[in-house]
Structure formats: structure tokens, C-alpha cells
Design an enzyme around this catalytic site. Structure first.
Site, mmCIF file in Angstrom:
data_model
loop_
_atom_site.group_PDB
_atom_site.id
_atom_site.type_symbol
_atom_site.label_atom_id
_atom_site.label_comp_id
_atom_site.label_asym_id
_atom_site.label_seq_id
_atom_site.Cartn_x
_atom_site.Cartn_y
_atom_site.Cartn_z
ATOM 1 N N SER A 172 -3.065 -3.593 3.987
ATOM 2 C CA SER A 172 -1.585 -3.543 3.872
ATOM 3 C C SER A 172 -0.857 -4.805 2.899
ATOM 4 C CB SER A 172 -0.990 -3.122 5.184
ATOM 5 O OG SER A 172 -1.358 -1.846 5.246
ATOM 6 N N SER A 201 0.952 -1.100 3.545
ATOM 7 C CA SER A 201 2.073 -0.825 4.216
ATOM 8 C C SER A 201 3.202 -1.869 3.894
ATOM 9 C CB SER A 201 1.751 -0.532 5.787
ATOM 10 O OG SER A 201 1.526 -2.127 6.190
ATOM 11 N N LYS A 211 8.114 -9.531 6.906
ATOM 12 C CA LYS A 211 7.827 -7.833 7.151
ATOM 13 C C LYS A 211 8.443 -7.549 8.328
ATOM 14 C CE LYS A 211 3.814 -4.402 7.140
ATOM 15 N NZ LYS A 211 2.410 -4.260 7.002
#
Lengths: 487, 479
Positions: free
Chosen positions: A179, A155, A80
Site C-alpha cells: 500500500s 491503498s 494518511k
């Protein structure tokens, strides 16, 4: 796409050891796949091909010498883009960090490099991990591989979509209120949030320090278990990391779960949950009954406060954590400032997106003198009550079960005008972060439009082994778990 | 002056002591002063995205030691908080500090018979430094440069009760506190370099009043002299305001050493809302009794105890105070006592010739070549009568400069005292016969000329004559 890319990490490992494919070829296959589908998925903020190929070469050298291979050596992985990898941009999908190049490695990055895991790229996210759809990225719109008109969840949307689209075999996300689990659910893959402190946060750009936790994405439970083994453990650079030995989760998956006690969270099963999701939950309950588990309903009366509590604590911590993005030392600085205060305000006004600004303002307000007791302090008290709800529940049952999200992935733009509706997407996942317990989202079927549904399982602190064990048994008992999106 | 007498002055001090650890409070960078700009800056010090603080245990050791030296309570649990404000010398946009659960609670410090209460002492990180081009401050400068070497240096902020009633007491408090910090080895106490910084809270009230006046906080005081000047200025300013029927505003004021005045920095209205909240990146700090006991066992003799001991050895209060004030000198003196030298003779050297030399050369005792062993040898030579006190006073300077020992000098230069009566008689005879006028004058009653003869004998013997024997021989010959 090479068939090998659809396989699990353990199958890919076998192929590497049997010399059916080299690690360089495997990583190259991943980059070819990215070339093929990335224009549709847009999962990556940047590719890190040099480091990936360098690592893959080292793996091939080891194989050639017949040396022992670390568990996930050669398996392509995405980070990420809020995790630091030295020499590459780390943007958190924010304009304020657009040109920021990491001068150091996160602890998880070090661990991955030491374990010879090729890092393929940095995946898109909601700016500073704030969001549930990845629509808050300053750079691009990551699409759900199951339906390109729908969001991948957030997210960690880029991390989830890249795995679901077979661009990579594994990825890492961060989970502050859901997330990892939410995009895992929306993209039909495994998304797992470990116990708070199980994985070092050093090098993860902080959103809410007391809630953030890094965790794995994969297409099967065993892969996630292996990845967590590799990245877990105490870290002297993170005072909140737990000094508890890491179990070999991936070797404990076959344990019998007969007689295990599973609680179904009452507050997350009724109103607001779509019919298709309810059906999938019934199927999950039936599966576990067949596997010999004892099912009971569990009520968590304080759970209804979790969204409110979360949006005070998370925003308070975020308002503080994001203060360092001030244009002084690194990142974006406004071109046009007449004074110091002018530089600060313009830099931050131009550098942050609307959702980030909203949360900074909320958090600043909650910590303001005169409001601290009414908001932040009260929220911490409620957080303790929510935790005691869970403590009591875990006296009765081994695991808790709920949908990961009351609904499946939604269309782009359908919630962007209504932040509260967006916040409610996290209703089922948020409490695990407030309490610090591990949780996982496992594929649990599809709705009538063919979108994946996620089953959330929660376990007491540090009971990751039990969590993976039960998830694995569920996965084995249902054939929908290994389905891939048609791209 | 009369107006001033009507008022009582109330002073409380906040002293920031930089703790002398090798590395920073939450990062592994070095803490040395004066290195090239921005060379002690790891990603942690720079507040890079994703970094985390890790508490340096040595910092805690030093804070505990300080707390024990000030008779504070060390709670079994304390925690860290974030104090939030924007400034370019603060890389994270917040300072990690301790808000409501500090590491040291209560305590006191004695100055000249008066006990000053300590409210608390808490740990925090220092900020960096700014250099402004074309102006003294950030406003009006063309550009400003940031040096973050100092950012993250450990600070212990020691807060006193408002127990001081004059600038003299305030100065004495800071001096004694600085002494303690230096003796226990936690801070080098250099006000000019900023390793010890002091903010003063000052208010005035009419004598006999039960409620304190409104206080102003004075910052930017970086020497004992400016501390006293700033306090005196502020007292006058506040009394003048009150006398004129105006009100003292609660505010922070900056001392300007060049102009000799304080000026308003910011008022209470635009005071920062620091939005303190518990630092989520650090666990609360648990301090066991065992930890405290381990630290306690390392506690050296504190200045007050040292002073008392010196006085019990026969030093007067003034000398004891002067020696203790200079830690190096005190440790030097301790060694001399340990080696068993005559205390009175030693202290005469330390307070006399040695002190003068150090003052002239602007040196500390450890920067000279003199060792305690050499001084003890010198003192012993005098005590045994091998050399005279005067010779001792001459050769001590050579010893300070080049480190030679006393017996070497005495031997090489033939300085040993002449106590042999036969040899001295010869010299005395010579002086008496070559000064017949003075002899006559003396004999006719000008007895003060006796000193003249002694001086001539000493001169002739190059200072080596034993004064006692010379006196006896002169008396014999003249009377």
C-alpha cells in the site's frame, strides 16, 4: 505554484535556514497549491491548517533565535487518514468513522510534532487501507497526477498523489501488502516500507497487525531516508516495535555499491509483466551493472503462494481488528435498531463498504472452528516457507530486485468488478509484508503512454541503510527520477 | 435421599481471580473498584482505533507467584490469543486471553486431606459492566449503560480438574484457593465485589460408573452460600432428569440467587465460535528460570504451612483453621508469637473476647485500635499475676475501642490483682460474718455454696482478688 514546492526537503531546509522563505510561507505555499490542484487530485479527506501553521510558526521562532533545527522542521507533510492526530477526524476513509475525532496522537504523530514537521492534512485511502487503487474510499476518488483518468494506486493513494502533485513535500502511508510501494510506483515517486517493527504502529488504525507498517513517500530517496530517521525507533506503546538503534540512513547514501550482489526475482520478471515494465527492468539491471553490482537471477519457489497466504492472514486479522467498530462507543451507529443484535448488524452493514465486508467475511470464515487448521494455520506454515525462501536468497545476495507492479496505473473502474484481478496488482509487493523485510519503490522510467514505472528493491530485515544506499545510486544514475507530473 | 445416594457428583471449578495490580493488564489505567463510572478509561481501554496492548509485567509476576503456590509448572514460553465475540462490555470485540499456551500448567491444592488437581491457569482481561434500565438483562431493557472502568483489569482464570465430589468439597476448594491468593497478595478474594468469581462444572453419574455424565456450567455465583446452594440445586435437577429417563443437556446455566434456581443461558448449539487466534499485537511471553526464581524468593508462608505451625505450637485444628482463614488475624497472631507472649492465653483472647467483639462490631482486627504489642502486654500482665484473667477479659474491650494499653488502664482504675493475704483476709472475714445462714448451710454439708462465697469475695474486691488465694483463705476459714 511556488518553485520551492518542487524542491526536495533538504533544499527546502536550506532555503529556510538561509531565510529565503519562512516556514509559515512554505506551509502557506503548500495550502495555496492544494487550493490550486485539489479539485483535480482530491488527495485530502481533511486539511489540518491550524496545526500546520502553529508548527510552522514555532519553526520560524527557532530560526529567528538561531536555535538548532530538527532535520525536517518546517517541511510540509501529509498523514494518511488512518493515523491519529489529536483533535482532527481520523476516518480511514470509512463511513463508520466519518465523525470520529481522534482523542490521542499516534506515536509517529508525536514524533513529527516534536520534530516541528507541519502536518498539512489527512490523505485519502482505500477504506481501512483495503485496496490497490484508492477507489474503495467512502468519500472521494483520488486521481493520478500523471493522468487524471487513472488511479493513483492504493491503498495510500492520497498520500502518494499529494506528494506527486507537489501539494506537500513528504507524506506517510501504511503498507500491509504494498500500500505504499504500489502508489509510489503508480505516481512516479519514492514509496518505502520499512522492516516490520521499525516504526511504531501505535495510533495507526490496524488493518492486519502482523503486516502493517508505516513508511515514507517523497520525491527523492534522501527525503525518504530522512523521514524514516525521524519516525523510526522502539516504542514502549508498541510491543512489536524493535529495540534496535536507528541508523542515520540519509548520511550513508553516498557509499560505494561496487561489488554489491543483487538478485533479480525470476518469478516476477516473465509472464504477466508488460513489455514497457520489462524494458525498464532491463534498464535497471544495466544501471546496476554499470555501478559495479553483481547481478544474478534468484528463484523464490514459494512466492506464488504469497497472494493466497496474504488474503487469509490479512483478512483473518482484519476481521478481528474491525470488530471494535460496533456502534457502541464511537463512530457511526444505525438510526434504526430494535435490539442489540439489530444494532450491530445494521451499524456494520451501513457503515462498511463492500470490499471491507468481503474481507471481514473471508477472515471470519478462515478463523471459524473447523476451518482454522485448513486455512489460517496452513497459511502461517506457508508464510514460514516463503520466509525461508527469502532467508536462503539473502544468503546469496544483498538485495532483491523486481518491478513494483507488473503494470502501470490503470483506469478508474477497470478492475473494480473483478476483485481477484485487483488483488493480483500486489503480486510483487505482498511477500515483503509476509516476511517482514523492508522494500522500496523507486521511479524506473515511463511506459509508452507516459505513466511511471516503479522498481522494487527488497533488503534483509533492518538493512534499510543498504536499501536507501542502492536506491540513491540508482536515482543519481537516471534522470527520470526527478520528473514531475504536468498538472 | 435414597435416590441421591445412588449417584456420584463430579464438580470442576473455574475461578477467575482479579489480580491486585495498580494498573490494568494492557493499559496504564487504574484498577480500583467502585470509582465513578468511566473514569479509568484511556484510549487503550476504550479500544479506540489504532491503540495497542502492552503487557503489565506485574501481572506476570503475580501469575507466576500463584502458579508456584499451586505447584504448577511455569512454561518458558506462553502466548496470548484473541477470543472473539460481540458484547457492549467488550470494547475491542475480542478479549485478549490465553488459549493453548497458558502461563501455568498443572498443579494441585489440598483440602482436608484430599488433593484437588489444577489443570491450568491463564491470564486474560476482564470486561466492563452493563447497567440495564427497566430490566435485569439487555433484552427487555429500555436502554443499557456501559461502564468500562473494570474493562482490562487483569484476571487469572484457574481451572481445576473435575476432582470434587460434593458441594462441601467445592466450597472448601474455593475457600482454600482464596486463602492462598490472599496470603500471597495477588487477589483480595472478595466474592461479593467480584474480585473472585467462580463458575462450576457439574455432572452426575451412577456410583461406580467409569464415564462422567454430561456437565452443565453454572455461572453467576457470588458468595460461598450461593455456590453451595447452586451446586445442590443443580445436583438435584440433574438426578431428577436422569431418574426420569431424560438427558442432561450440555449448556451454560445462570444461578438466580433470589429464586434459588439455575436456568438455561445458552445451549451448546448456539455456543459462540470464539475464533481464537494468536494475538498479533503481543510477542510470545518468554519467562526465564531467573525470573521464576526471583518471584519464588518472595513467596510468603502459605496457609497449609501456617496451620501446621500453629498446631505445633499447641493450637487445636479448629482454632488453627479459624485463625488462618482470617489472614489479618493470622498476621496479628504471628506478631504476638514473635513478641514471645504465652500462646495459650493469647489464643484464648483471640478466639474469645476479641472474636466476639469483631463479630458484634463487624470489624476486622486491623480496624480496631488493638495492637499486637498491647495484647502481648496484657497477656504478660496476666501471666505475671499483676491482674487476674477476669480483669483482662474486662479491659480488652477498652483496648479494642480506644487503643489504650493495659498497664495504663490497670493503673488508672486500680485494677491490679490483690494477692496480699492480709488484705484479702479482711474481705473474706467480712463476707463470712455477714452471711451466717450460708455458713451454717455450708457447714452442714451444702458444699456447693463454696462458689457463692468466692463470688461474693470477688464482687467485694471488684474482681481484683487473686482467686487462688481467695480459695485458700475461704477453705481455711470455713472448713
Amino acid at each position: 505554484m511556488k518553485e520551492i514546492l518542487k524542491k526536495s526537503a533538504s533544499e527546502q531546509r536550506k532555503a529556510l535556514l538561509n531565510k529565503e522563505i519562512s516556514a509559515v510561507e512554505l506551509s502557506q505555499a503548500a495550502f495555496d497549491r492544494i487550493d490550486e490542484v485539489e479539485s483535480k487530485i482530491e488527495a485530502f479527506n481533511c486539511l489540518t491548517k491550524n496545526t500546520a501553521m502553529e508548527t510552522a510558526k514555532k519553526v520560524d521562532e527557532k530560526i529567528a533565535k538561531g536555535e538548532e533545527l530538527p532535520l525536517l522542521a518546517g517541511i510540509p507533510l501529509a498523514l494518511k487518514d488512518n493515523m491519529n492526530l489529536i483533535g482532527y477526524p481520523t476516518t480511514a476513509s470509512s463511513k463508520i468513522l466519518e465523525n470520529f475525532v481522534s482523542p490521542y496522537n499516534a506515536t509517529i504523530t508525536e514524533k513529527l510534532l516534536n520534530n516541528l514537521v507541519p502536518i498539512v492534512g489527512k490523505a485519502n485511502l482505500d477504506e481501512f487501507a483495503m485496496g490497490s487503487s484508492t477507489e474503495n474510499s467512502a468519500f472521494k476518488k483520488t486521481r493520478n497526477p500523471w493522468d487524471l483518468n487513472k488511479v493513483p494506486g492504493g491503498s495510500s493513494g492520497g498520500s502518494a498523489a499529494s506528494v506527486a502533485a507537489c501539494e506537500v513535500t513528504l507524506s506517510l502511508g501504511s503498507d500491509t501488502g504494498g500500500s505504499i510501494r504500489l502508489p509510489g510506483s503508480f505516481c512516479g515517486i519514492i514509496g518505502m516500507k520499512p522492516t516490520y517493527g521499525r516504526v511504531s504502529r501505535y495510533g495507526l488504525i490496524a488493518f492486519a497487525s502482523s503486516l502493517d507498517q508505516i513508511g515514507p513517500f517523497s520525491r527523492c530517496v534522501k527525503d525518504a531516508a530522512m523521514l524514516l530517521e525521524v519516525i523510526s525507533g522502539v516504542d514502549l506503546k508498541d510491543s512489536t516495535s524493535l529495540d534496535v538503534p536507528v541508523e542515520k540512513y540519509s548520511t550513508l547514501l553516498e557509499n560505494n555499491i561496487k561489488g554489491i550482489k543483487i538478485g533479480v526475482i525470476k518469478e516476477l520478471m516473465g509472464e504477466g509483466v508488460s513489455v514497457d515494465v520489462q524494458k525498464a527492468m532491463q534498464n535497471a539491471i544495466d544501471t546496476y551493472k554499470t555501478l559495479g553490482a553483481e547481478i544474478q537471477e534468484i528463484s523464490l519457489p514459494y512466492l506464488k503462494h504469497s497472494i493466497g497466504v496474504y488474503y487469509i492472514i490479512a483478512t483473518a486479522e482484519a476481521s478481528s481488528n474491525l470488530a471494535r467498530f460496533d456502534g457502541v462507543k464511537y463512530g457511526y451507529r444505525t438510526k434504526d435498531a430494535r435490539s442489540l443484535i439489530d444494532m450491530y448488524t445494521k451499524t456494520r452493514a451501513e457503515g462498511f463498504g463492500p470490499e471491507v465486508k468481503r474481507r471481514i467475511m473471508l477472515g471470519t470464515y478462515a478463523l471459524s472452528s473447523g476451518y482454522y487448521d485448513a486455512y489460517y494455520k496452513k497459511a502461517q506454515q506457508l508464510r514460514a516457507l516463503i520466509k525461508s525462501d527469502f532467508d536462503k536468497a539473502f544468503e546469496k545476495v544483498d538485495l532483491l530486485l523486481s518491478p513494483t507492479c507488473p503494470n502501470t496505473a490503470f483506469e478508474f473502474g477497470s478492475k473494480t468488478e473483478d476483485p481477484l484481478a485487483m488483488y493480483l496488482t500486489d503480486i510483487a509487493t505482498i511477500s515483503a509484508n509476509l516476511v517482514g523485510i523492508p522494500g522500496i519503490s523507486v521511479p524506473a522510467g515511463f511506459d509508452t503512454s507516459g505513466m511511471p514505472i516503479g522498481l522494487q528493491i527488497l533488503a534483509p530485515q533492518l538493512q534499510e541503510a543498504k536499501l536507501f544506499n542502492a536506491s540513491y545510486k540508482f536515482e543519481q544514475a537516471n534522470d527520470f527520477c526527478y520528473k514531475l507530473a504536468n498538472l | 435421599m435414597e435416590t441421591r445416594e445412588k449417584y456420584e457428583v463430579v464438580i470442576g471449578l473455574e475461578v477467575h481471580a482479579q489480580l491486585k495490580t495498580k494498573s490494568k493488564i494492557f493499559a496504564p489505567d487504574g484498577t480500583e473498584f467502585g470509582n465513578e463510572q468511566n473514569t479509568q478509561i484511556s484510549p487503550i481501554t476504550l479500544g479506540m482505533p489504532g491503540v495497542l496492548p502492552v503487557l503489565n509485567k506485574r501481572v506476570v509476576d503475580m501469575a507466576i507467584l500463584t502458579g508456584l503456590a499451586l505447584d504448577s509448572t511455569i512454561p518458558s514460553r506462553c502466548k496470548f490469543d484473541r477470543k472473539q465475540y460481540f458484547y457492549p462490555d467488550l470494547p475491542k470485540g475480542y478479549q485478549i486471553s490465553q488459549y493453548d499456551e497458558p502461563i501455568c500448567v498443572g498443579g494441585h491444592l489440598d483440602i482436608a486431606g484430599k488433593r484437588i488437581g489444577i489443570t491450568r491457569a491463564h491470564l486474560e482481561e476482564d470486561a466492563g459492566k452493563l447497567v440495564h434500565a427497566g430490566s435485569n438483562g439487555i433484552s427487555g431493557s429500555n436502554y443499557s449503560l456501559v461502564d468500562l472502568n473494570r474493562a482490562g483489569t487483569p484476571l487469572l482464570e484457574i481451572v481445576s480438574e473435575p476432582d470434587m465430589r460434593s458441594s462441601d468439597e467445592a466450597k472448601a476448594y474455593v475457600e482454600e484457593l482464596r486463602n492462598i491468593l490472599r496470603y500471597i497478595g495477588v487477589c483480595d478474594g472478595n466474592l461479593e465485589e467480584g474480585s473472585l468469581r467462580c463458575d462450576a462444572n457439574i455432572s452426575v453419574m451412577l456410583k461406580g460408573a467409569t464415564e462422567f455424565g454430561t456437565r452443565a456450567e453454572i455461572k453467576n455465583v457470588n458468595s460461598f452460600r450461593s455456590l453451595q446452594r447452586a451446586i445442590e440445586y443443580e445436583i438435584e435437577r440433574q438426578i431428577e432428569l436422569v431418574e426420569e429417563g431424560e438427558r442432561v443437556v450440555q449448556e451454560t446455566r445462570l444461578w438466580d440467587d433470589n429464586l434459588g434456581e439455575t436456568r438455561s443461558m445458552r445451549g451448546k448449539e448456539d455456543a459462540h465460535d470464539y475464533r481464537y487466534f494468536p494475538e498479533p499485537d503481543l510477542m510470545p511471553l518468554e519467562i526465564s528460570q531467573e525470573w521464576i526464581d526471583t518471584i519464588k524468593a518472595t513467596m510468603p508462608e502459605l496457609p497449609a504451612a501456617k496451620r501446621a505451625r500453629y498446631m505445633s505450637l499447641g493450637l487445636n485444628e479448629y482454632d488453627a483453621g479459624i485463625i488462618v482463614e482470617q489472614m489479618e488475624l493470622a498476621l496479628f497472631f504471628d506478631k504476638i508469637i514473635e513478641l514471645g507472649a504465652n500462646v495459650k492465653t493469647s489464643i484464648n483472647f483471640l478466639m474469645g473476647e476479641i472474636a466476639a467483639y469483631l463479630k458484634d462490631e463487624k470489624l476486622g482486627i486491623s480496624e480496631t485500635k488493638l495492637t499486637p504489642e498491647n495484647l502481648v502486654e496484657l497477656v504478660n500482665l496476666i501471666e505475671k499475676g499483676t491482674i487476674s484473667n477476669n480483669i483482662g477479659k474486662q479491659i480488652i474491650f477498652t483496648m479494642l475501642k480506644d487503643g489504650t494499653n493495659a498497664s495504663q488502664i490497670v493503673e488508672k482504675q486500680g485494677l491490679s490483682q490483690i494477692s496480699d493475704e492480709g488484705a484479702l483476709k479482711e474481705i473474706v472475714q467480712k463476707i463470712v460474718s455477714s452471711n451466717p445462714e450460708q455458713v451454717n448451710a455450708y457447714k452442714s454439708g451444702k458444699i456447693q455454696l463454696f462458689g457463692f462465697f468466692v463470688g461474693q469475695v470477688m464482687k467485694e474486691s471488684k474482681g481484683r482478688a487473686n482467686p487462688k488465694t481467695v480459695n485458700e483463705l475461704l477453705k481455711e476459714m470455713l472448713d
